[in-house]
Design a protein around this motif. Structure first.
Motif, PDB file in Angstrom:
ATOM      1  N   PRO A 139      60.738  68.809  35.454  1.00 13.16           N
ATOM      2  CA  PRO A 139      60.752  67.936  34.274  1.00 13.16           C
ATOM      3  C   PRO A 139      60.135  68.580  33.036  1.00 13.16           C
ATOM      4  CG  PRO A 139      59.148  67.170  35.883  1.00 13.16           C
ATOM      5  CD  PRO A 139      59.957  68.235  36.560  1.00 13.16           C
ATOM      6  N   THR A 140      59.332  69.629  33.206  1.00 12.77           N
ATOM      7  CA  THR A 140      58.774  70.328  32.038  1.00 12.77           C
ATOM      8  C   THR A 140      59.779  71.275  31.413  1.00 12.77           C
ATOM      9  OG1 THR A 140      57.856  72.196  33.292  1.00 12.77           O
ATOM     10  CG2 THR A 140      56.489  70.213  33.100  1.00 12.77           C
ATOM     11  N   ARG A 141      60.926  71.473  32.071  1.00  9.39           N
ATOM     12  CA  ARG A 141      61.964  72.382  31.573  1.00  9.39           C
ATOM     13  C   ARG A 141      63.337  71.718  31.683  1.00  9.39           C
ATOM     14  NH1 ARG A 141      59.942  77.243  30.791  1.00  9.39           N
ATOM     15  NH2 ARG A 141      62.022  78.141  30.606  1.00  9.39           N
ATOM     16  N   SER A 142      63.390  70.416  31.408  1.00 12.59           N
ATOM     17  CA  SER A 142      64.614  69.665  31.704  1.00 12.59           C
ATOM     18  C   SER A 142      65.550  69.486  30.514  1.00 12.59           C
ATOM     19  CB  SER A 142      64.249  68.285  32.269  1.00 12.59           C
ATOM     20  OG  SER A 142      63.500  67.539  31.328  1.00 12.59           O
ATOM     21  N   SER A 143      65.331  70.248  29.440  1.00 16.20           N
ATOM     22  CA  SER A 143      66.275  70.149  28.320  1.00 16.20           C
ATOM     23  C   SER A 143      67.503  70.999  28.615  1.00 16.20           C
ATOM     24  CB  SER A 143      65.622  70.622  27.024  1.00 16.20           C
ATOM     25  OG  SER A 143      65.449  72.030  27.030  1.00 16.20           O
ATOM     26  N   VAL A 144      68.620  70.635  27.999  1.00 15.73           N
ATOM     27  CA  VAL A 144      69.858  71.396  28.168  1.00 15.73           C
ATOM     28  C   VAL A 144      69.664  72.838  27.703  1.00 15.73           C
ATOM     29  CG1 VAL A 144      72.262  71.599  27.424  1.00 15.73           C
ATOM     30  CG2 VAL A 144      71.313  69.346  27.961  1.00 15.73           C
ATOM     31  N   LEU A 145      68.951  73.034  26.590  1.00 11.46           N
ATOM     32  CA  LEU A 145      68.747  74.376  26.059  1.00 11.46           C
ATOM     33  C   LEU A 145      67.959  75.243  27.038  1.00 11.46           C
ATOM     34  CD1 LEU A 145      68.971  76.457  23.818  1.00 11.46           C
ATOM     35  CD2 LEU A 145      66.931  75.439  22.746  1.00 11.46           C
ATOM     36  N   ARG A 146      66.855  74.713  27.540  1.00 11.16           N
ATOM     37  CA  ARG A 146      66.021  75.510  28.456  1.00 11.16           C
ATOM     38  C   ARG A 146      66.773  75.843  29.733  1.00 11.16           C
ATOM     39  NH1 ARG A 146      59.618  73.898  28.589  1.00 11.16           N
ATOM     40  NH2 ARG A 146      59.093  74.718  26.531  1.00 11.16           N
TER      41      ARG A 146
END
Length: 262
Positions: free
Chosen positions: A129-136
């Motif tokens: 969840p700390t890296r759950s963006s589409v970009l990341r």
């Protein structure tokens, strides 16, 4: 491969099945792919595990050779597909193995249908969840693909093209939103979390966290990246075979949780 129609949901699943060693009463392994993928990048692991028991690698609805489902995309719906499928593949509980988004599918299945899962294996599990963006996620996946074995990357690219951008994006949203870690707290089956030591998608801290959330979890890191089940199939299979010797949850626990889940 054979095509199986699920009687309740009406969905279609294609399954590649291999019998175990003749005369051996080994475990039944069921392998579940990740987002945009099919059984094809699991074939090395499939072959290794077939030395110990019966193996089934699935193309879930909307992926590989299986047509898209009518009911849209949720992790919960895919767990129900597996809940229908598993009794069609084995009369008893199975060793359920999921890679990447497949780790979400199998986790939810183990929560909803505990009597069907003797042992759970998560490989390259998502989504932190700390890296759950589409970009990341896109950047992490891009970094991984550049350093994966070429033959593995070719399979990934071909399956992504077959999946198509529209369906990929439709499945991406629930993948990013699903809290694998929180759901693992409800899993009774002994859980093995496997990750490649250099996996930029499923990272070390996330693997440690996942193993700690599962009541009966542990983490194993192997040389490799996100496709560790492909690049290190022999070592991955050996770890899964060893995991099978972990005693399953007592029948009373299964029954109590199954009733609560219903």
């Amino acid at each position: 491969m054979r095509e199986l129609n699920l009687p309740v949901t009406g969905a279609t699943v294609n399954v590649l099945s291999t019998a175990g060693p003749e005369g051996a009463d080994g475990p039944v392994f069921v392998l579940v792919h990740g987002i945009g993928m099919s059984h094809r990048y699991l074939t090395r692991l499939h072959g290794e595990l077939a030395q110990a028991g019966e193996v089934h690698s699935v193309d879930l609805p909307g992926f590989g050779r299986s047509p898209k489902p009518r009911d849209g995309v949720t992790i919960e719906q895919y767990a129900e597909y597996l809940g229908e499928l598993l009794p069609m593949l084995s009369p008893g509980p199975v060793v359920l193995v999921g890679h990447s988004m497949g780790a979400q599918f199998v986790t939810e299945t183990a929560v909803r249908h505990p009597t069907l899962v003797a042992h759970l294996v998560l490989i390259g599990a998502v989504t932190d969840p700390t890296r759950s963006s589409v970009l990341r996620q896109g950047l992490d996946l891009g970094r991984d693909t550049l350093k994966e074995p070429l033959d593995g990357s070719r399979i990934v690219l071909a399956d992504y093209l077959r999946c198509g951008p529209r369906w990929y994006l439709a499945t991406l949203r629930p993948m990013l939103a699903y809290r694998t870690d929180l759901r693992l707290r409800e899993v009774l089956a002994p859980t093995l979390v496997i990750r490649g030591k250099d996996d930029p998608v499923s990272r070390h801290d996330w693997g440690v966290h996942l193993a700690a959330q599962a009541p009966r979890g542990r983490l194993l890191e192997l040389p490799g990246r996100h496709l560790v089940q492909f690049s290190a199939a022999t070592a991955t299979a050996a770890a899964i075979r060893a995991h099978v010797h972990t005693p399953p949850a007592p029948i009373g626990e299964h029954a109590a949780t199954g009733a609560a889940a219903t």
